[in-house]
Scaffold this active site. Structure first.
Site, mmCIF file in Angstrom:
data_model
loop_
_atom_site.group_PDB
_atom_site.id
_atom_site.type_symbol
_atom_site.label_atom_id
_atom_site.label_comp_id
_atom_site.label_asym_id
_atom_site.label_seq_id
_atom_site.Cartn_x
_atom_site.Cartn_y
_atom_site.Cartn_z
ATOM 1 N N TYR A 186 -23.108 -13.848 -10.663
ATOM 2 C CA TYR A 186 -24.435 -13.693 -10.051
ATOM 3 C C TYR A 186 -24.699 -14.826 -9.055
ATOM 4 C CZ TYR A 186 -29.533 -13.048 -9.811
ATOM 5 O OH TYR A 186 -30.816 -12.845 -9.377
ATOM 6 N N ALA A 187 -24.390 -16.065 -9.462
ATOM 7 C CA ALA A 187 -24.621 -17.219 -8.588
ATOM 8 C C ALA A 187 -23.753 -17.126 -7.339
ATOM 9 C CB ALA A 187 -24.335 -18.515 -9.346
ATOM 10 N N LYS A 212 -25.241 -14.647 -4.971
ATOM 11 C CA LYS A 212 -26.487 -15.117 -4.352
ATOM 12 C C LYS A 212 -26.232 -16.268 -3.370
ATOM 13 C CE LYS A 212 -29.126 -12.111 -6.284
ATOM 14 N NZ LYS A 212 -29.767 -11.072 -5.455
ATOM 15 N N ARG A 218 -38.669 -0.707 -8.987
ATOM 16 C CA ARG A 218 -39.162 -1.589 -10.062
ATOM 17 C C ARG A 218 -39.268 -3.020 -9.528
ATOM 18 N NH1 ARG A 218 -35.187 -2.405 -13.844
ATOM 19 N NH2 ARG A 218 -33.544 -1.219 -12.816
HETATM 20 P P1 NAP Z 1 -35.047 -5.359 -11.466
HETATM 21 O O1 NAP Z 1 -36.418 -5.405 -12.030
HETATM 22 O O2 NAP Z 1 -33.892 -5.256 -12.389
HETATM 23 O O3 NAP Z 1 -34.992 -4.155 -10.384
HETATM 24 C C1 NAP Z 1 -33.806 -3.923 -9.695
HETATM 25 C C2 NAP Z 1 -34.030 -2.875 -8.646
HETATM 26 O O4 NAP Z 1 -32.797 -2.707 -7.904
HETATM 27 C C3 NAP Z 1 -34.356 -1.496 -9.212
HETATM 28 O O5 NAP Z 1 -35.219 -0.840 -8.311
HETATM 29 C C4 NAP Z 1 -32.989 -0.798 -9.256
HETATM 30 O O6 NAP Z 1 -33.060 0.626 -9.170
HETATM 31 C C5 NAP Z 1 -32.382 -1.351 -7.990
HETATM 32 N N1 NAP Z 1 -30.915 -1.310 -7.962
HETATM 33 C C6 NAP Z 1 -30.033 -1.943 -8.783
HETATM 34 N N2 NAP Z 1 -28.767 -1.679 -8.403
HETATM 35 C C7 NAP Z 1 -28.856 -0.861 -7.313
HETATM 36 C C8 NAP Z 1 -27.915 -0.249 -6.474
HETATM 37 N N3 NAP Z 1 -26.586 -0.416 -6.661
HETATM 38 N N4 NAP Z 1 -28.347 0.532 -5.464
HETATM 39 C C9 NAP Z 1 -29.688 0.715 -5.246
HETATM 40 N N5 NAP Z 1 -30.627 0.147 -6.012
HETATM 41 C C10 NAP Z 1 -30.214 -0.625 -7.043
HETATM 42 O O7 NAP Z 1 -34.749 -6.666 -10.578
HETATM 43 P P2 NAP Z 1 -35.760 -7.749 -9.959
HETATM 44 O O8 NAP Z 1 -35.970 -8.808 -10.956
HETATM 45 O O9 NAP Z 1 -36.920 -7.062 -9.338
HETATM 46 O O10 NAP Z 1 -34.825 -8.382 -8.816
HETATM 47 C C11 NAP Z 1 -34.872 -7.952 -7.469
HETATM 48 C C12 NAP Z 1 -33.982 -8.882 -6.627
HETATM 49 O O11 NAP Z 1 -34.447 -10.230 -6.752
HETATM 50 C C13 NAP Z 1 -32.530 -8.899 -7.107
HETATM 51 O O12 NAP Z 1 -31.671 -9.025 -5.991
HETATM 52 C C14 NAP Z 1 -32.455 -10.152 -7.955
HETATM 53 O O13 NAP Z 1 -31.153 -10.664 -8.041
HETATM 54 C C15 NAP Z 1 -33.399 -11.061 -7.208
HETATM 55 N N6 NAP Z 1 -33.926 -12.133 -8.036
HETATM 56 C C16 NAP Z 1 -34.686 -11.869 -9.137
HETATM 57 C C17 NAP Z 1 -35.158 -12.923 -9.914
HETATM 58 C C18 NAP Z 1 -36.016 -12.714 -11.124
HETATM 59 O O14 NAP Z 1 -36.342 -13.727 -11.789
HETATM 60 N N7 NAP Z 1 -36.412 -11.509 -11.472
HETATM 61 C C19 NAP Z 1 -34.841 -14.246 -9.562
HETATM 62 C C20 NAP Z 1 -34.058 -14.470 -8.448
HETATM 63 C C21 NAP Z 1 -33.622 -13.415 -7.678
HETATM 64 P P3 NAP Z 1 -33.226 1.549 -10.509
HETATM 65 O O15 NAP Z 1 -34.651 1.359 -10.972
HETATM 66 O O16 NAP Z 1 -32.949 2.930 -10.050
HETATM 67 O O17 NAP Z 1 -32.245 1.017 -11.499
#
Ligand code: NAP
Length: 248
Positions: free
Chosen positions: A156-157, A160, A16
């Protein structure tokens, strides 16, 4: 010539959001894609098919990024199936937002394990094939919250910010082997992780974004492509903010 021709990328959390965006971007540029997920079986199968339709080899692995033994197994399985790992994107992550007074030990541990220990787990595994190949690019997903902090997101912070210290240290350890390690610090990107904010407190973020919009997964994927490709051969130990200017 596409930018990632003949390369294999391993991307955690590809089912995702940002991980899926990176997988599609890399595949468009010719990379073979191994990706992981935790529970989204159907989405993983659909992504495999989408990637294959772009003409590349692709496989999704159900593997918990927070578990050391699972990362070891994953890296072995991917090398067996794909031959090597040229690019590793540590993207899997979760958020469990709460004020410190209410933040439980379980929530703290869950976030640190999924977001930070995961990066240790897999980086330790992928540097072996990369050292053998005398080249590699590791890309870790941090956040601008890891740079600036954010009330209600201490776990979370911290996870990161930890990723940034880890990234810079590993870059220094393995630079001599021609392996690069960089981080991306996204701002507010539209995914499932931030979906709930759009119903409530999104406005307070929106006002702080000079470019006047939320980010798309493709905005982050473009930065990841730069760091994965030979376009960034002289770049390591850096944190690139992809935040519409929020972190300025
Ligand atoms: P997301 O839409 O919630 O997707 C999370 C993904 O990580 C999913 O594919 C999920 O798999 C997988 N996942 C979660 N826990 C896992 C685990 N223990 N083992 C393997 N896979 C796992 O998140 P996102 O927004 O795309 O974020 C991706 C990264 O970017 C994260 O590290 C997040 O902290 C960082 N980030 C995001 C934002 C933002 O604004 N969105 C901002 C800063 C940083 P399932 O589908 O199977 O649950």
């Amino acid at each position: 010539m596409r930018l990632l021709e003949n390369k294999t990328a391993l991307i955690t959390g590809g089912s995702r959001g940002i991980g899926e965006g990176i997988a599609l971007k890399f595949a468009e540029q010719g990379a073979s894609i191994a990706f992981t997920y935790l529970s989204s079986d159907e989405k993983a199968r659909a992504l495999e098919a989408k990637l294959e339709s772009l003409g590349v080899k692709a496989k999704g692995y159900k593997s918990d990024a927070g578990i050391y033994a699972a990362a070891e197994q994953l890296a072995n399985d991917v090398v067996k199936e794909f031959g090597t790992i040229d690019i590793c994107v540590n993207n899997a992550g979760i958020s469990r937002d709460n004020l410190l007074l209410r933040l439980t030990q379980e929530q703290w541990d869950e976030v640190i394990q999924a977001n930070l220990k995961s990066v240790y787990n897999l980086t330790k595994q992928v540097i072996r094939p990369m050292m053998k190949a005398r080249s590699g690019s590791i890309i870790n997903l941090s956040s601008i919250v890891g740079i600036k902090g954010n009330g209600g997101q201490s776990a979370y912070a911290a996870s990161k910010a930890g990723i940034i210290g880890f990234t810079k240290s590993i870059a220094q350890e393995i630079g001599s082997r021609n392996i690069r390690c960089n981080a991306i610090a996204p701002g507010f990107i539209e995914t499932d992780m931030t979906h709930y904010l759009k119903d409530g407190g999104a406005e307070k973020w929106f006002e702080k974004i000079p470019l006047g919009r939320f980010g798309k997964t493709e905005d982050v994927a473009n930065a990841a492509l730069y760091l994965a490709s030979d376009m960034s051969l002289y770049v390591t130990g850096q944190v690139i903010s992809v935040c519409g200017g929020m972190n300025t």
